[in-house]
Design an enzyme around this catalytic site. Sequence first.
Site, PDB file in Angstrom:
ATOM      1  N   TYR A  19       6.693   8.414   1.303  1.00  0.00           N
ATOM      2  CA  TYR A  19       5.895   7.190   1.241  1.00  0.00           C
ATOM      3  C   TYR A  19       6.778   5.939   1.250  1.00  0.00           C
ATOM      4  CZ  TYR A  19       2.552   3.763  -0.527  1.00  0.00           C
ATOM      5  OH  TYR A  19       1.780   2.642  -0.694  1.00  0.00           O
ATOM      6  N   ARG A  39       4.453  -2.948  -3.197  1.00  0.00           N
ATOM      7  CA  ARG A  39       5.738  -2.218  -3.171  1.00  0.00           C
ATOM      8  C   ARG A  39       6.771  -2.878  -4.103  1.00  0.00           C
ATOM      9  NH1 ARG A  39       5.169  -2.028   3.422  1.00  0.00           N
ATOM     10  NH2 ARG A  39       3.014  -1.351   3.312  1.00  0.00           N
ATOM     11  N   GLU A  93     -12.184 -12.811   6.903  1.00  0.00           N
ATOM     12  CA  GLU A  93     -12.954 -12.996   5.670  1.00  0.00           C
ATOM     13  C   GLU A  93     -13.151 -14.491   5.378  1.00  0.00           C
ATOM     14  OE1 GLU A  93     -11.158  -8.847   3.755  1.00  0.00           O
ATOM     15  OE2 GLU A  93     -10.494 -10.768   2.990  1.00  0.00           O
ATOM     16  N   ASP A 153       0.447  28.011  47.210  1.00  0.00           N
ATOM     17  CA  ASP A 153       1.413  26.916  47.254  1.00  0.00           C
ATOM     18  C   ASP A 153       2.588  27.327  46.353  1.00  0.00           C
ATOM     19  OD1 ASP A 153       2.525  24.250  47.263  1.00  0.00           O
ATOM     20  OD2 ASP A 153       1.617  23.996  45.275  1.00  0.00           O
TER      21      ASP A 153
HETATM   22  C1  GDG Z   1      -3.186  -3.494   6.985  1.00  0.00           C
HETATM   23  C2  GDG Z   1      -2.505  -4.170   8.166  1.00  0.00           C
HETATM   24  C3  GDG Z   1      -4.768  -4.774   9.043  1.00  0.00           C
HETATM   25  C4  GDG Z   1      -6.155 -10.035  -0.658  1.00  0.00           C
HETATM   26  N1  GDG Z   1      -5.827 -10.481  -1.871  1.00  0.00           N
HETATM   27  C5  GDG Z   1      -6.438  -9.695  -2.758  1.00  0.00           C
HETATM   28  C6  GDG Z   1      -7.173  -8.761  -2.049  1.00  0.00           C
HETATM   29  N2  GDG Z   1      -7.000  -8.999  -0.754  1.00  0.00           N
HETATM   30  C7  GDG Z   1      -7.632  -8.260   0.339  1.00  0.00           C
HETATM   31  C8  GDG Z   1      -8.084  -9.169   1.441  1.00  0.00           C
HETATM   32  C9  GDG Z   1      -8.091  -8.224   2.633  1.00  0.00           C
HETATM   33  C10 GDG Z   1      -6.963  -7.236   2.314  1.00  0.00           C
HETATM   34  O1  GDG Z   1      -6.674  -7.381   0.942  1.00  0.00           O
HETATM   35  C11 GDG Z   1      -5.696  -7.548   3.110  1.00  0.00           C
HETATM   36  O2  GDG Z   1      -5.860  -7.108   4.440  1.00  0.00           O
HETATM   37  P1  GDG Z   1      -4.947  -7.613   5.641  1.00  0.00           P
HETATM   38  O3  GDG Z   1      -5.550  -7.193   6.910  1.00  0.00           O
HETATM   39  O4  GDG Z   1      -4.812  -9.078   5.568  1.00  0.00           O
HETATM   40  O5  GDG Z   1      -3.492  -6.975   5.422  1.00  0.00           O
HETATM   41  P2  GDG Z   1      -2.838  -5.519   5.007  1.00  0.00           P
HETATM   42  O6  GDG Z   1      -3.090  -5.202   3.590  1.00  0.00           O
HETATM   43  O7  GDG Z   1      -1.410  -5.658   5.380  1.00  0.00           O
HETATM   44  O8  GDG Z   1      -3.548  -4.385   5.896  1.00  0.00           O
HETATM   45  C12 GDG Z   1      -3.382  -5.306   8.670  1.00  0.00           C
HETATM   46  C13 GDG Z   1      -5.361  -3.958   7.909  1.00  0.00           C
HETATM   47  O9  GDG Z   1      -4.448  -2.948   7.482  1.00  0.00           O
HETATM   48  C14 GDG Z   1      -6.672  -3.299   8.325  1.00  0.00           C
HETATM   49  O10 GDG Z   1      -6.521  -2.439   9.401  1.00  0.00           O
HETATM   50  O11 GDG Z   1      -5.618  -5.884   9.284  1.00  0.00           O
HETATM   51  O12 GDG Z   1      -2.777  -5.917   9.774  1.00  0.00           O
HETATM   52  O13 GDG Z   1      -1.224  -4.660   7.785  1.00  0.00           O
HETATM   53  O14 GDG Z   1      -9.288  -7.531   2.717  1.00  0.00           O
HETATM   54  O15 GDG Z   1      -9.319  -9.707   1.084  1.00  0.00           O
HETATM   55  N3  GDG Z   1      -7.929  -7.829  -2.646  1.00  0.00           N
HETATM   56  C15 GDG Z   1      -7.950  -7.803  -4.004  1.00  0.00           C
HETATM   57  N4  GDG Z   1      -7.237  -8.687  -4.750  1.00  0.00           N
HETATM   58  C16 GDG Z   1      -6.488  -9.648  -4.191  1.00  0.00           C
HETATM   59  O16 GDG Z   1      -5.843 -10.458  -4.878  1.00  0.00           O
HETATM   60  N5  GDG Z   1      -8.706  -6.866  -4.605  1.00  0.00           N
END
Ligand code: GDG
Length: 729
Positions: free
Chosen positions: A91, A315, A384, A502
Amino acid sequence: MPKQRFIIVSNRLPVSVSKEGGKLVYETSSGGLATAMSSLGGDSSERVWIGWPGIPSDELTPADKTAITRKLRGLGCIPVFLTKQQVDNFYHGYANDTIWPLFHYFQSLAKYDNSYWLSYEAVNAQFKKAVARHADPQATVWIHDYHLMLLPQMLRKVLPDGTIGFFLHIPFPSYEIFRLLPNRAQILKGLLGADLIGFHVYDYARHFLSSVLRILGVENSHGSITIGSRIVKVDAFPIGIDYSRFVTALNDEETVKEVGILEDHYRDKKVILSMDRLDYSKGIMKRLEAFEQFLQKNPKFHKKVTLIMVAVPSRTEVETYKELRDEIEKSVSHINGAYGSVDWTPISYQFKNLPFAQIVALFARADVALLTPLRDGMNLVAKEYIATKQQRPGVLILSEMAGAVDELPEAIRINPNDINSIVQALQTALKMPRKTQLENLKSMQRRLSRYTVQRWSSDFIEQLHASKQAQTRKGDKVITPEIEAKIVRQFKKAKKRLLLLDYDGTLRGFVPSHTPHLAKPPASLLRLIRTLANLPNTKVCIISGRPRKALTAWFSDIPLSLAAEHGAWMKYDGEWSQQPVSLHEHRKDILSVLEHYAERTPGARIEQKDFALVWHYRNVPTELAHARNASLRYELNQLLANTDLVVHKGAKIIEIKPRSVHKGMVAEDLMAIHKADFILGVGDDYTDEDMFRVLPDDAFSIKVGLGDTSARFQVTSVEKVLQLLRKLT
Ligand code: GDG
């Protein structure tokens, strides 16, 4: 537990287990993926989710494991337990220290450590066992993300008829980056075990296809890759958000309260919001640099703006992340110290997980969202933010390195490495008229409210089943054991038999074109052909595109009929004879064109035959071959416009030969001579189609490979042809 029909597999389960004061604590995440999966419809009792519960098994007693397994079952989840060492090597190691940096174009951060790789293989195999234990043989399995890229192929071996989908949530990098990975071929083969491979945007799919071509040498046709008897479809499915959850949350009591607090606190200020996991791919340092420059250049905005920067812990035990956190905190305090005053702090920095209501309130209140990833598979925060802007205006500034940018063209796009472009974007955003803001939001909202995360997952599953069905249709002509038995029966009872075979790609697999002597028939093949040719009342003819010299050298002591150069030379009984055609008149002109191209095309080879000239490009880099072939064919067609010569494209060759010479002519000759009541014709490429077309309806024509054909039947490999021929002897 009964075998399941629908299985979701991801590294982490939607439930996390931890241990506090010796007690097990369960925390359910309400992430997008969990929502998407629960909205898939169907009977939820037939659906399970397999993954790691988030706690190393070394910290658990046998009784804990039993308790976790029981509890998770009730929630539709099956745990795969990983040891602390596996968590470290699989991981934190291979997934997050090799794949994550490399796939986000941070090649200098990627660590290549063989113990990581071995652990990655072992954990993928452990997941395979878990899935195999719970899957019905016809199950649909949807595997998620970069932790499990070997799993599709591993599963294919134990679930040959299963419907297997794979979705990658991070970017798939260009071939130039991907090829740096020591285990690149295994990763590609692993993924190709799936029936459908999904990416966020078309560019990632394109990069994947190009890596498959250049590393495995496997071509695709409009995103479909044929592997043996299977077709793997590759496509883009941009993940959406749970749109209505954000809209509804705006009116929740909690949110309204949080918005109120923000309103009071930032009464006369413009709020710029940034929110991401604290990760080097998110471009947080560049953003801070840009914000500082913005303050430097725009004193009139001092005390009038605040950057609220939410960095979600991620991480945290990894050194690179700790260093980045320190750097960010230093930069934040430097900016606050240099530009702030007793009554104004330019940056409000939060290194924490926020509750959902606070996130929604921040989205609702923020005048600008500033998202500057250096690379991002999609970026859900951008979507969002737009969804939450139902009652108020707002401007989205988004990096063009995020997958989401394709669907959000009304956002202000920036290049995150170009600090100036970020500064300018901030100025534009803060000045943008309310009306323009609302108009932009509206068109983005229209799009996002349609392709939601629910729609995304149902679309993926629909396409997955459609690919599986297309595969079954495509396999319609594939010889079944019953048809094979029928061919053998009819062969045995026939009075006169004619076999038209062939050579390359039919009796012998392809070899690189610069080593044609390697294509020599092995002893076992010669034995098989000799046995067939010596059967009573049986005529075997090898019809090949090769020159007669090769066929003579290989087969002259077997009583066969031979046709060389697609029938320009024929040896039905005794001596070679030739067709009354010639290339002579144009040979020099054609050769000079081919030679001119070959000089500029490393890997290309020209073959001169008596009645044909051939351009071989099997060893030419694919993109180059593509470019060269197009203009070469154009030039040759111009040159030969009013002649009886034609330019044909074959398997990695372009061939120039007389129009009247083709395998159909040879087949007709032999049928007229032998009057057989059993005819079998086998071949693999377009030159064999001429033969298939002239065979009578009751003949057994067989194409090797799954492409379109006028043959009655198909087999998937040379080995299958040999198997059938052995049965005839
Ligand atoms: C991977 C890929 C791809 C944010 N702050 C808090 C919190 N969040 C939520 C957001 C959003 C999610 O976390 C973050 O999603 P992202 O897409 O921006 O980024 P990754 O985590 O890197 O996700 C990415 C995704 O997978 C989906 O396929 O879009 O590119 O890297 O939903 O609202 N949630 C909570 N507390 C916070 O403080 N609970």
